[in-house]
Motif scaffolding. Structure first.
Motif, short mmCIF file in Angstrom:
data_model
loop_
_atom_site.label_atom_id
_atom_site.label_comp_id
_atom_site.label_asym_id
_atom_site.label_seq_id
_atom_site.Cartn_x
_atom_site.Cartn_y
_atom_site.Cartn_z
N TYR A 17 36.91 33.87 -9.91
CA TYR A 17 36.82 33.25 -8.60
C TYR A 17 35.97 34.15 -7.72
N ARG A 18 35.48 33.58 -6.61
CA ARG A 18 34.76 34.42 -5.66
C ARG A 18 35.13 34.02 -4.24
N GLN A 19 34.94 34.97 -3.35
CA GLN A 19 35.34 34.76 -1.96
C GLN A 19 34.35 35.44 -1.04
N THR A 20 33.95 34.73 0.03
CA THR A 20 33.10 35.30 1.07
C THR A 20 33.90 35.32 2.36
N PRO A 21 33.50 36.17 3.32
CA PRO A 21 34.25 36.28 4.57
C PRO A 21 34.42 34.94 5.27
N GLY A 22 35.64 34.64 5.66
CA GLY A 22 35.91 33.41 6.39
C GLY A 22 36.08 32.18 5.53
N TYR A 35 34.72 38.03 -19.65
CA TYR A 35 33.44 38.45 -19.12
C TYR A 35 32.80 37.32 -18.31
N LEU A 36 31.92 37.71 -17.40
CA LEU A 36 31.10 36.74 -16.69
C LEU A 36 29.68 37.28 -16.67
N GLN A 37 28.80 36.67 -17.45
CA GLN A 37 27.39 37.03 -17.45
C GLN A 37 26.71 36.19 -16.38
N MET A 38 26.10 36.87 -15.43
CA MET A 38 25.47 36.18 -14.30
C MET A 38 23.98 36.45 -14.34
N ASN A 39 23.20 35.42 -14.56
CA ASN A 39 21.74 35.51 -14.60
C ASN A 39 21.12 34.73 -13.44
N SER A 40 19.87 34.99 -13.18
CA SER A 40 19.14 34.29 -12.11
C SER A 40 19.94 34.29 -10.82
N LEU A 41 20.43 35.44 -10.46
CA LEU A 41 21.29 35.53 -9.28
C LEU A 41 20.54 35.18 -8.01
N LYS A 42 21.28 34.56 -7.09
CA LYS A 42 20.73 34.13 -5.81
C LYS A 42 21.51 34.80 -4.67
N PRO A 43 20.90 34.92 -3.50
CA PRO A 43 21.65 35.52 -2.37
C PRO A 43 22.97 34.80 -2.09
N GLU A 44 23.01 33.52 -2.31
CA GLU A 44 24.26 32.78 -2.06
C GLU A 44 25.36 33.07 -3.07
N ASP A 45 25.05 33.83 -4.11
CA ASP A 45 26.08 34.28 -5.05
C ASP A 45 26.80 35.53 -4.54
N THR A 46 26.32 36.09 -3.45
CA THR A 46 26.96 37.28 -2.87
C THR A 46 28.39 36.96 -2.47
N ALA A 47 29.33 37.76 -2.99
CA ALA A 47 30.75 37.52 -2.74
C ALA A 47 31.55 38.63 -3.41
N VAL A 48 32.84 38.64 -3.13
CA VAL A 48 33.77 39.45 -3.92
C VAL A 48 34.27 38.56 -5.06
N TYR A 49 34.16 39.05 -6.26
CA TYR A 49 34.55 38.29 -7.44
C TYR A 49 35.89 38.81 -7.96
N GLN A 66 41.51 43.25 -8.78
CA GLN A 66 41.41 43.84 -7.44
C GLN A 66 40.16 43.35 -6.70
N GLY A 67 39.26 42.72 -7.41
CA GLY A 67 38.03 42.24 -6.79
C GLY A 67 36.89 43.23 -6.96
N THR A 68 35.70 42.71 -7.19
CA THR A 68 34.50 43.54 -7.30
C THR A 68 33.38 42.88 -6.50
N GLN A 69 32.69 43.69 -5.72
CA GLN A 69 31.64 43.16 -4.84
C GLN A 69 30.36 42.93 -5.62
N VAL A 70 29.80 41.75 -5.44
CA VAL A 70 28.48 41.42 -5.97
C VAL A 70 27.60 41.09 -4.77
N THR A 71 26.51 41.81 -4.64
CA THR A 71 25.58 41.59 -3.54
C THR A 71 24.20 41.33 -4.11
N VAL A 72 23.63 40.19 -3.74
CA VAL A 72 22.30 39.81 -4.20
C VAL A 72 21.38 39.84 -2.99
N SER A 73 20.47 40.79 -2.97
CA SER A 73 19.62 40.99 -1.81
C SER A 73 18.35 41.72 -2.21
#
Length: 117
Positions: free
Chosen positions: A37-42, A79-93, A109-116
């Motif tokens: 799952y993923r979560q962004t602020p708000g 596992y989650l293999q994430m390819n072709s990442l986009k800025p909108e994929d930015t979230a805590v997973y 516990q959650g892991t931050q993924v930032t695409v920028s």
């Protein structure tokens, strides 16, 4: 008790790739499903992908064709293999495990993924 340990998040440029891992340990029951799952602020936590023990998979529409969920057949790791990442994929997973006969979910516990760039 069940513990879930995640790894693999980080900062990546658009178009890049990351691989998340989540290993379960402790007093484990038979696994029903494993997921990410993923979560962004708000916003609430949304399902990204899930997999059953007979390898049935579900993906949210926005990641189809880019993300792949898999599991160790003889273990308790997803596992989650994430390819072709986009800025909108930015979230805590967060990884999620559901066990047969257990009326609650277990979360990493959650892991931050930032695409920028």
């Amino acid at each position: 008790q069940v513990q879930l340990a995640e790894s693999g998040g980080g900062l990546v440029r658009p178009g890049g790739s990351l691989r998340l891992s989540c290993a379960a340990s402790g007093r484990l029951f038979s696994i029903n499903t494993m997921g990410w799952y993923r979560q962004t602020p708000g916003k609430g936590r949304e399902l990204v992908a899930s997999i059953t023990t007979d390898d049935g998979t579900v993906y949210t529409d926005s990641v189809k064709g880019r993300f792949t969920i898999s599991r160790e057949s003889a273990g308790n790791t997803v596992y989650l293999q994430m390819n072709s990442l986009k800025p909108e994929d930015t979230a805590v997973y967060f990884c999620n495990f559901r066990f047969q006969g257990v009326p609650r979910d277990y979360w990493g516990q959650g892991t931050q993924v930032t695409v920028s760039s």
